[in-house]
Design an enzyme around this catalytic site. Structure first.
Site, PDB file in Angstrom:
ATOM      1  N   ARG A 232       5.890  -9.185   0.890  1.00 49.44           N
ATOM      2  CA  ARG A 232       5.823 -10.639   1.079  1.00 49.44           C
ATOM      3  C   ARG A 232       5.747 -11.027   2.550  1.00 49.44           C
ATOM      4  O   ARG A 232       4.866 -11.756   2.975  1.00 49.44           O
ATOM      5  CB  ARG A 232       7.044 -11.311   0.437  1.00 49.44           C
TER       6      ARG A 232
ATOM      7  N   ASP B 153       9.513  -3.324   0.042  1.00 53.29           N
ATOM      8  CA  ASP B 153       8.858  -3.961   1.191  1.00 53.29           C
ATOM      9  C   ASP B 153       9.344  -3.389   2.522  1.00 53.29           C
ATOM     10  O   ASP B 153       8.693  -3.581   3.554  1.00 53.29           O
ATOM     11  CB  ASP B 153       9.114  -5.466   1.189  1.00 53.29           C
TER      12      ASP B 153
ATOM     13  N   LEU C  25       4.481   0.497  -8.926  1.00 54.23           N
ATOM     14  CA  LEU C  25       5.316   1.227  -7.966  1.00 54.23           C
ATOM     15  C   LEU C  25       6.805   0.960  -8.139  1.00 54.23           C
ATOM     16  O   LEU C  25       7.636   1.812  -7.837  1.00 54.23           O
ATOM     17  CB  LEU C  25       4.918   0.833  -6.535  1.00 54.23           C
ATOM     18  N   ARG C  26       7.160  -0.217  -8.635  1.00 55.65           N
ATOM     19  CA  ARG C  26       8.550  -0.672  -8.547  1.00 55.65           C
ATOM     20  C   ARG C  26       9.516   0.082  -9.456  1.00 55.65           C
ATOM     21  O   ARG C  26      10.704   0.186  -9.137  1.00 55.65           O
ATOM     22  CB  ARG C  26       8.625  -2.172  -8.867  1.00 55.65           C
TER      23      ARG C  26
ATOM     24  N   THR D 298      14.501  -2.650  -1.406  1.00 52.06           N
ATOM     25  CA  THR D 298      13.212  -3.325  -1.509  1.00 52.06           C
ATOM     26  C   THR D 298      12.107  -2.363  -1.120  1.00 52.06           C
ATOM     27  O   THR D 298      12.227  -1.655  -0.119  1.00 52.06           O
ATOM     28  CB  THR D 298      13.130  -4.590  -0.624  1.00 52.06           C
TER      29      THR D 298
END
Length: 420
Positions: free
Chosen positions: A180, A134, A303-304, A132
């Site tokens: 998130r 994140d 970005l992903r 992830t």
């Protein structure tokens, strides 16, 4: 060993997925196993469909490790919501003769992987590879989740370009960055690019906030920047702040529709947080007969699927190798499933049970530690209103002149901001 190795990807894309697929496939085939690539995460398995697969060979994956995206695609399909879906997944994997499963994903996919493993009653051995951008999975030794470093690198370059535009055109940018629950990516980009300020959810120290609280913080920073002689600036804002605001307040904003995904999360991609903040700040300045030029930008999809940096290629090939060696019985032979990590340079398997937060029953989330040096250094170089500013009569006088309000009004409105 008998049986096949299945590989699937869940959740949002992250740089390095193909590198994991590459390493798992090569190591499996070199040990005499067949590899089945499963398309679109759990989506088709939940319907007991076994046709959305491809058999992978070394030639299929030999050069994919340097590419972004996922050759197996991905989805957020959640097999844990219905018992029937979970049993269909187990049944489909059995039909495919998959004995060993590698899942690549974040906290939701980790939870799904552990649930599938339990539902198989020992028929499946599962290795989960944490992915992830994140960076919010609780990995040992402070290791990042794969994809984070590439996303931070690409995001920093983009934000740096916007900062140059900001200086050149005397305008502000509000840049919302994916993340998130945790603000790792926003803080990492903002700190590396030297943004005027970065706002993350952790600093509010509570579960629910009002939109006005975020706007007060941004407005105060802009006023301080102007008091210091600059009319330009860039604020990086973690998208997770949108999830902290009461959904009813969000839904009351014209044009905003609050929806949830299969895992029950608010679809933050549908919440135009940067635009909402921009309009509210512009409205506040207009009430003082002042115009402020703000451009709203959301970073995430850019970005992903970026090509992974050497760090993430190196890291993910090691994780993929470790996943396969675990399935082959080299690590934690008595474990039937767990998450593959690197701890001080060595492969470590975290049992799924250790990842679950007993209070929520879900995978634990790693938040930004706002008491750490990492955060304190970032905060020290931001343009933010502080208690020291309010105690300095000369600075306070400058701030009130820029804000076009009295000293008393300024203190009443912004004293709370200085405490955040």
């Amino acid at each position: 060993m008998s049986g096949k190795v299945g590989i699937l990807v869940g959740g949002g894309p992250a740089p390095g997925i193909n590198s994991v697929i590459n390493a798992v496939t090569i190591e499996a085939i070199n040990n005499g196993l067949e590899v089945v690539g499963i398309y679109d995460g759990f989506e088709h398995l939940m319907k007991a469909q076994t046709t959305f697969v491809r058999h992978l060979t070394i030639s299929d994956v030999s050069r994919i490790h340097i590419e972004g995206g996922s050759i197996l695609r991905t989805s957020r399909a959640n097999p844990t919501k219905k018992a029937e879906d979970l049993q269909n997944v187990v049944r489909a994997l059995k039909e495919l003769q998959v004995r060993y499963l590698v899942t690549i994903g974040g906290d939701d996919t980790a939870f799904s992987a552990s649930s599938v493993m339990k539902a198989s009653n020992g028929a499946l051995r599962v290795a989960h590879v944490p992915k992830t951008i994140d960076n919010d999975l609780p990995l040992p030794g402070g290791m990042p989740t794969f994809g984070f470093e590439t996303a931070r690198h690409v995001g920093t370059e983009l934000v740096y370009n916007l900062m140059q535009d900001s200086r050149t055109t005397n305008r502000w940018y509000f840049v919302v960055v994916m993340g998130r629950k945790a603000g790792h990516l926003a803080l990492g980009i903002g700190k590396a690019a030297s943004a005027a300020l970065t706002v993350i959810g952790e600093e509010f120290r509570k579960e629910r906030i009002k939109l006005s609280e975020v706007c007060d913080l941004l407005e105060a920073a802009i006023i301080k920047r102007k008091a210091l002689g600059r009319n330009d600036g860039l604020a990086v804002i973690a998208e997770g702040i949108g999830e902290m605001i009461d959904p009813k307040e969000l839904a009351s904003i014209p044009g905003v529709v609050v929806e949830t995904d299969p895992h029950g999360h608010i679809r933050l991609s549908e919440i135009p947080l940067a635009t909402i903040l921009k309009r509210e700040i512009q409205k506040r300045f207009a009430q003082r007969d002042e115009k402020i030029n703000i451009i709203d930008v959301t970073l995430g999809y850019e970005l992903r699927c970026a090509r992974p940096t050497p760090f993430d290629i190196d890291y993910t090939r090691t994780l993929g190798y470790g996943a396969m060696r675990f399935l082959l019985g080299e690590y934690e032979e008595n474990l039937t499933g767990g998450m593959v990590c690197l701890d001080n340079g060595r492969i470590r398997i975290l049992p799924f049970e250790e990842l679950i937060d007993p209070s929520t029953g879900r995978t634990k989330v790693r938040m930004v530690d706002i008491n750490s040096e990492h955060y304190r250094v970032a905060r020290s170089y931001m343009i933010r209103l502080t208690r020291k500013d309010l105690q300095d009569e000369e600075m306070l006088s400058r701030l009130t002149r820029v804000a076009r309000i009295s000293r008393e009004e300024f203190l009443e409105k912004f004293s709370k901001v200085a405490e955040i």
